[in-house]
Design an enzyme around this catalytic site. Structure first.
Site, PDB file in Angstrom:
ATOM      1  N   CYS A   2       6.957 -11.217  -8.844  1.00 26.25           N
ATOM      2  CA  CYS A   2       7.311 -12.399  -9.625  1.00 26.25           C
ATOM      3  C   CYS A   2       8.825 -12.619  -9.573  1.00 26.25           C
ATOM      4  O   CYS A   2       9.610 -11.690  -9.728  1.00 26.25           O
ATOM      5  CB  CYS A   2       6.909 -12.306 -11.090  1.00 26.25           C
ATOM      6  SG  CYS A   2       5.156 -12.107 -11.342  1.00 26.25           S
ATOM      7  N   ARG A  27       9.211 -12.409  -3.725  1.00 30.98           N
ATOM      8  CA  ARG A  27       8.804 -11.516  -4.815  1.00 30.98           C
ATOM      9  C   ARG A  27       7.371 -11.776  -5.294  1.00 30.98           C
ATOM     10  O   ARG A  27       6.843 -11.047  -6.133  1.00 30.98           O
ATOM     11  CB  ARG A  27       9.752 -11.671  -6.010  1.00 30.98           C
ATOM     12  CG  ARG A  27      11.186 -11.323  -5.703  1.00 30.98           C
ATOM     13  CD  ARG A  27      12.040 -11.547  -6.928  1.00 30.98           C
ATOM     14  NE  ARG A  27      11.657 -10.663  -8.008  1.00 30.98           N
ATOM     15  CZ  ARG A  27      12.122  -9.451  -8.194  1.00 30.98           C
ATOM     16  NH1 ARG A  27      13.015  -8.961  -7.363  1.00 30.98           N
ATOM     17  NH2 ARG A  27      11.724  -8.722  -9.208  1.00 30.98           N
ATOM     18  N   TRP A  75       3.237 -13.146  -8.742  1.00 28.39           N
ATOM     19  CA  TRP A  75       2.394 -12.160  -8.070  1.00 28.39           C
ATOM     20  C   TRP A  75       1.464 -11.669  -9.176  1.00 28.39           C
ATOM     21  O   TRP A  75       1.895 -10.985 -10.100  1.00 28.39           O
ATOM     22  CB  TRP A  75       3.244 -11.008  -7.525  1.00 28.39           C
ATOM     23  CG  TRP A  75       2.453 -10.005  -6.743  1.00 28.39           C
ATOM     24  CD1 TRP A  75       2.130 -10.048  -5.419  1.00 28.39           C
ATOM     25  CD2 TRP A  75       1.884  -8.790  -7.248  1.00 28.39           C
ATOM     26  NE1 TRP A  75       1.389  -8.953  -5.077  1.00 28.39           N
ATOM     27  CE2 TRP A  75       1.220  -8.167  -6.168  1.00 28.39           C
ATOM     28  CE3 TRP A  75       1.843  -8.171  -8.496  1.00 28.39           C
ATOM     29  CZ2 TRP A  75       0.544  -6.960  -6.296  1.00 28.39           C
ATOM     30  CZ3 TRP A  75       1.165  -6.970  -8.636  1.00 28.39           C
ATOM     31  CH2 TRP A  75       0.531  -6.367  -7.542  1.00 28.39           C
ATOM     32  N   ASN A 101       8.390 -11.687 -15.765  1.00 29.01           N
ATOM     33  CA  ASN A 101       8.139 -10.755 -14.666  1.00 29.01           C
ATOM     34  C   ASN A 101       7.959  -9.381 -15.282  1.00 29.01           C
ATOM     35  O   ASN A 101       8.875  -8.887 -15.934  1.00 29.01           O
ATOM     36  CB  ASN A 101       9.338 -10.787 -13.699  1.00 29.01           C
ATOM     37  CG  ASN A 101       9.364  -9.626 -12.721  1.00 29.01           C
ATOM     38  OD1 ASN A 101      10.414  -9.210 -12.274  1.00 29.01           O
ATOM     39  ND2 ASN A 101       8.221  -9.095 -12.371  1.00 29.01           N
ATOM     40  N   GLY A 102       6.756  -8.809 -15.113  1.00 28.86           N
ATOM     41  CA  GLY A 102       6.505  -7.490 -15.701  1.00 28.86           C
ATOM     42  C   GLY A 102       5.090  -7.430 -16.237  1.00 28.86           C
ATOM     43  O   GLY A 102       4.246  -8.262 -15.908  1.00 28.86           O
ATOM     44  N   GLU A 487       5.081   5.116   9.483  1.00 28.63           N
ATOM     45  CA  GLU A 487       5.764   3.847   9.234  1.00 28.63           C
ATOM     46  C   GLU A 487       5.252   2.757  10.179  1.00 28.63           C
ATOM     47  O   GLU A 487       5.036   1.607   9.768  1.00 28.63           O
ATOM     48  CB  GLU A 487       7.282   4.057   9.381  1.00 28.63           C
ATOM     49  CG  GLU A 487       8.140   2.816   9.256  1.00 28.63           C
ATOM     50  CD  GLU A 487       7.980   2.047   7.955  1.00 28.63           C
ATOM     51  OE1 GLU A 487       7.330   2.529   7.016  1.00 28.63           O
ATOM     52  OE2 GLU A 487       8.484   0.910   7.884  1.00 28.63           O
ATOM     53  N   LYS A 491       3.517  -0.718   8.939  1.00 23.83           N
ATOM     54  CA  LYS A 491       4.039  -2.032   9.345  1.00 23.83           C
ATOM     55  C   LYS A 491       2.908  -2.896   9.899  1.00 23.83           C
ATOM     56  O   LYS A 491       2.799  -4.057   9.576  1.00 23.83           O
ATOM     57  CB  LYS A 491       5.085  -1.902  10.457  1.00 23.83           C
ATOM     58  CG  LYS A 491       6.534  -1.660  10.203  1.00 23.83           C
ATOM     59  CD  LYS A 491       7.310  -2.484   9.283  1.00 23.83           C
ATOM     60  CE  LYS A 491       6.946  -2.305   7.860  1.00 23.83           C
ATOM     61  NZ  LYS A 491       7.648  -1.418   7.032  1.00 23.83           N
ATOM     62  N   GLU A 494       0.212  -3.965   7.089  1.00 24.29           N
ATOM     63  CA  GLU A 494       0.614  -4.868   6.014  1.00 24.29           C
ATOM     64  C   GLU A 494       0.827  -6.307   6.477  1.00 24.29           C
ATOM     65  O   GLU A 494       0.659  -7.227   5.693  1.00 24.29           O
ATOM     66  CB  GLU A 494       1.842  -4.357   5.252  1.00 24.29           C
ATOM     67  CG  GLU A 494       3.105  -4.297   6.062  1.00 24.29           C
ATOM     68  CD  GLU A 494       4.268  -3.711   5.269  1.00 24.29           C
ATOM     69  OE1 GLU A 494       4.323  -3.875   4.053  1.00 24.29           O
ATOM     70  OE2 GLU A 494       5.133  -3.085   5.900  1.00 24.29           O
ATOM     71  N   HIS A 510      -8.418  17.367  14.119  1.00 25.39           N
ATOM     72  CA  HIS A 510      -9.132  17.789  12.911  1.00 25.39           C
ATOM     73  C   HIS A 510      -9.885  16.635  12.262  1.00 25.39           C
ATOM     74  O   HIS A 510     -10.153  16.669  11.066  1.00 25.39           O
ATOM     75  CB  HIS A 510      -8.149  18.444  11.936  1.00 25.39           C
ATOM     76  CG  HIS A 510      -7.482  19.642  12.532  1.00 25.39           C
ATOM     77  ND1 HIS A 510      -8.085  20.874  12.608  1.00 25.39           N
ATOM     78  CD2 HIS A 510      -6.280  19.774  13.160  1.00 25.39           C
ATOM     79  CE1 HIS A 510      -7.276  21.719  13.225  1.00 25.39           C
ATOM     80  NE2 HIS A 510      -6.163  21.073  13.578  1.00 25.39           N
ATOM     81  N   LYS A 609       7.567  -8.260  -2.455  1.00 32.88           N
ATOM     82  CA  LYS A 609       8.685  -7.333  -2.329  1.00 32.88           C
ATOM     83  C   LYS A 609       9.062  -6.886  -3.737  1.00 32.88           C
ATOM     84  O   LYS A 609       8.884  -7.650  -4.684  1.00 32.88           O
ATOM     85  CB  LYS A 609       9.854  -8.065  -1.687  1.00 32.88           C
ATOM     86  CG  LYS A 609      10.856  -7.136  -1.096  1.00 32.88           C
ATOM     87  CD  LYS A 609      11.140  -7.481   0.333  1.00 32.88           C
ATOM     88  CE  LYS A 609      12.060  -6.465   0.923  1.00 32.88           C
ATOM     89  NZ  LYS A 609      11.419  -5.717   1.988  1.00 32.88           N
TER      90      LYS A 609
HETATM   91  C1  F6R Z   1       6.619  -1.734   3.320  1.00 32.03           C
HETATM   92  C2  F6R Z   1       7.358  -1.950   2.104  1.00 32.03           C
HETATM   93  C3  F6R Z   1       6.974  -1.183   0.905  1.00 32.03           C
HETATM   94  C4  F6R Z   1       8.241  -0.664   0.194  1.00 32.03           C
HETATM   95  C5  F6R Z   1       7.870   0.013  -1.131  1.00 32.03           C
HETATM   96  C6  F6R Z   1       9.076   0.614  -1.812  1.00 32.03           C
HETATM   97  O1  F6R Z   1       7.101  -2.507   4.367  1.00 32.03           O
HETATM   98  O2  F6R Z   1       8.250  -2.752   2.060  1.00 32.03           O
HETATM   99  O3  F6R Z   1       6.122  -0.143   1.219  1.00 32.03           O
HETATM  100  O4  F6R Z   1       8.897   0.209   1.046  1.00 32.03           O
HETATM  101  O5  F6R Z   1       7.262  -0.919  -1.976  1.00 32.03           O
HETATM  102  O6  F6R Z   1      10.019  -0.353  -2.119  1.00 32.03           O
HETATM  103  P1  F6R Z   1      11.519   0.014  -2.441  1.00 32.03           P
HETATM  104  O7  F6R Z   1      12.105   0.605  -1.235  1.00 32.03           O
HETATM  105  O8  F6R Z   1      12.138  -1.287  -2.818  1.00 32.03           O
HETATM  106  O9  F6R Z   1      11.482   0.982  -3.586  1.00 32.03           O
END
Ligand code: F6R
Length: 614
Positions: A2, A27, A75, A101-102, A487, A491, A494, A510, A609
């Site tokens: 949000c 966000r 969100w 937001n929260g 990682e 990527k 997502e 395994h 994000k």
């Molecule tokens: C993946 C991604 C998330 C963040 C996670 C932690 O591409 O962006 O997995 O890495 O939500 O976020 P931060 O680093 O902001 O604590």
């Protein structure tokens, strides 16, 4: 999670709020809304499901006048994304409108109390309960808006950043925060509110970072007044934003994600700037020098983080154990915080976070602090909650990361971990001098080596086109490149919604080997390192089961290249630095697979994000 934005000044609020929402859309993007107080004192709320663009279309032909307003991009937490659950929410009398937001944890109890008092609810959200509580206390105790917000905050349990305005009261905007980020911008005769600086920077560089449990009164023609929940007056501290507008724009790239992938030579340069001495081949990290005794006496290093930042942390474990000989334990923050972990006062906790606002990482940090551990943060966003809550730390200086999938944040986090491990190792005498200088020398070359990999983008795009059919991917790596495999898989899943799993290559036998058939793409991260021969065997095992192999190899590779279907070469480097190079083709691969499949890579479904809720 949000985005909230607010404006009070002498300009029309709507265009400023909409622009702000676009900047904060990363966000959350399932619905959006705006509340405006017009010159007649009417409080108009417009909100709709979908992106900010939908809101703009929805508002066409409506009264969008007013020099004070608040807006929100959501969100969803409580209630599905639809028009009714979108913010802002009116109070019962429609005299108040609130953005939030929260999460309000005790909203169900408060809702029951309010229903008994005759309040009715239109939405399923906790936010509507919040605004009704404010109206309830306002009436019951005959308070002005500022007093009512202060009082209502003693009733709610949870996390919030809020903005609230009132009908017939065009001179006041009240905001408050606990757990979720909030910034106030101070312009000439105007004020701005934002979840971060992106909606503000175009108008003013003077900002106040609102502290946790603080309430802000923004009043036309007056200084900002801040108090905390204990009713103490807080003197506002005005900081200067260092952010540049161009940093939050796409700059000619089709997506923020691609821009951020291509920015990595520059972001690594900024991350090393002033910290890596090119002449002396030395690392100078103030946070480490100032606290070296803490590291010298450390019983353990605990690393905690979420998602991509956790993957960077896994690389940190390899680094600190190899170069500093300090035992490291690493755990995802959501587990660590609830596991009743044993934490000693001579432990060092390293929380890693791009946003600096991740709820679980913040909570894990609080837990470690209560147990007396020293907190050394690695964070990107300057002034964020995690950055402010640490004893010391190192910023990654990656610049704003707006694409939801983390890219440059990861490589700069790994760079900070490398610099830390080298600096500590040198002070502690646990790293051989020659090795130290070789790695520093090589670190300086990494940005130009990244550029060479970025030049291969068209080649990687072609490979990605072959694999858009896939429903599953397996990523394999060993040692420093095992976290890179994790990682790479994250990527891909997502942004393309293809299921992908990362595995330590030898662990494949395994279980996951059962998945391999001629359909299955397997990405093997196999640069030429100590364990190269072993990974060659793993690649053979995959080939024997007819898996389709995409290998990330060192330039001039012979063995893996003989077997793999596709090879992407990266320049040779020191083993501990390989993750920075090998992760780049994986970022590009996932980006191209997703874009060829027509996915919105900057705003993937269900994600946002900055995860400010647990
Ligand atoms: C993946 C991604 C998330 C963040 C996670 C932690 O591409 O962006 O997995 O890495 O939500 O976020 P931060 O680093 O902001 O604590």
């Amino acid at each position: 999670m949000c985005g909230i934005v607010g404006y009070l000044g002498n300009k029309e609020a709507f265009p400023i709020l909409i622009k702000g929402l676009h900047r904060l859309e990363y966000r959350g993007y399932d619905s959006a809304g705006v509340a405006l107080l017009n010159a007649s004192g009417e409080l108009n709320v417009y909100k709709t499901k979908g992106k900010v663009k939908n809101l703009e279309d929805y508002c066409k032909g409506k009264d969008i006048s007013g020099t004070v307003g608040i807006a929100h991009t959501r969100w969803a937490t409580h209630g599905e994304p639809n028009d009714v659950n979108a913010h802002p929410h009116y109070s019962q009398s429609e005299n108040l409108a609130l953005i939030h937001n929260g999460i309000i944890e005790n909203y169900a109890t408060l809702k029951e109390l309010l229903i008994r008092e005759g309040y009715t609810f239109k939405s399923e959200t906790d936010t509507e309960v919040f605004v009704q509580v404010i109206e309830y206390v306002k009436k019951k105790f005959n308070l002005d808006l500022y007093g009512a917000v202060n009082r209502a905050l003693t009733y709610v349990i949870g996390a919030y950043a809020i903005g609230i305005i009132e009908k017939n009261n065009p001179n006041i905007l009240i905001a408050a925060r606990k757990g979720s980020p909030l910034i106030v911008g101070i312009g000439k005769d105007e004020f701005f509110l934002g979840s971060d600086a992106s909606p503000i920077v175009e108008f003013t560089k003077n900002v106040i970072y609102i502290g946790d449990e603080e309430v802000v009164k923004i009043e036309r023609g007056q200084q900002v007044v801040i108090n905390n929940l204990k009713d103490e007056i807080i003197t506002p501290e005005v900081s200067q934003l260092e952010l540049d507008l161009s940093e939050i724009e796409k700059g000619g790239f089709p997506h923020f994600m691609l821009k951020e992938i291509f920015e990595q030579p520059k972001s690594l340069g900024m991350c090393m700037n002033g910290r890596v001495s090119f002449d002396e081949l030395e690392i100078k990290l103030r946070g480490i020098t100032d606290n070296i005794d803490r590291f010298r006496k450390a019983r353990r290093i605990l690393i905690t983080a979420c998602g991509t930042s956790w993957h960077a942390g896994l690389i940190g474990k390899y680094l600190f154990e190899e170069f500093c000989h300090i035992p490291v334990s690493i755990e995802v923050a959501s587990e660590f915080r609830y596991r009743k972990p044993v934490i000693y006062s001579d432990d060092i906790l390293i929380p890693i976070s791009q946003s600096g606002e991740t709820a679980d990482t913040l909570a894990a940090m609080d837990l470690a602090r209560q147990n007396g551990a020293f907190i050394y943060g690695i964070c990107n966003v300057v002034g964020s909650s995690i950055a402010r809550g640490t004893d010391s730390g190192t910023y990654t200086h990656a610049g704003p990361e707006i694409g939801v999938a983390s890219t440059k944040a990861f490589t700069t986090q790994v760079t900070v971990l490398i610099m830390m491990a080298l600096a500590i190792g040198k002070e502690l005498g646990t790293i051989n001098h020659e090795k130290y200088h070789e790695i520093v020398k090589e670190l300086i070359n990494i940005p130009s080596k990244i550029k060479l990999i970025l030049d291969k983008a068209p080649e990687i795009e072609n490979i990605s086109k072959v694999f858009t059919y896939a429903k599953n991917f397996l990523y394999l790596g060993r040692g420093y490149n095992y976290p890179v495999a994790l990682e790479g898989a994250l990527k891909l899943k997502e942004i393309s919604y293809i299921h992908a799993e990362g595995y330590p290559a030898a662990e494949m036998k395994h279980g996951p080997i059962a998945l391999i058939d001629e359909e299955m793409p397997i990405v093997v991260v196999a640069p030429k390192l100590d364990l190269y021969d072993k990974i060659v065997s793993n690649v053979q095992e995959v080939k024997a089961r007819k898996g389709r192999i995409i290998a990330i190899v060192t330039e001039g590779d012979i063995e893996v290249s003989k077997v793999a279907d596709y090879c992407i070469e990266v320049p040779d480097t020191e083993e501990c630095l390989t993750p920075i190079l090998t992760s780049i083709p994986l970022q590009l691969l996932s980006y191209y697979v997703a874009t060829v499949k027509g996915k919105n890579v900057d705003q993937p479904r269900n994600l946002a994000k900055s995860v400010t809720v647990e």
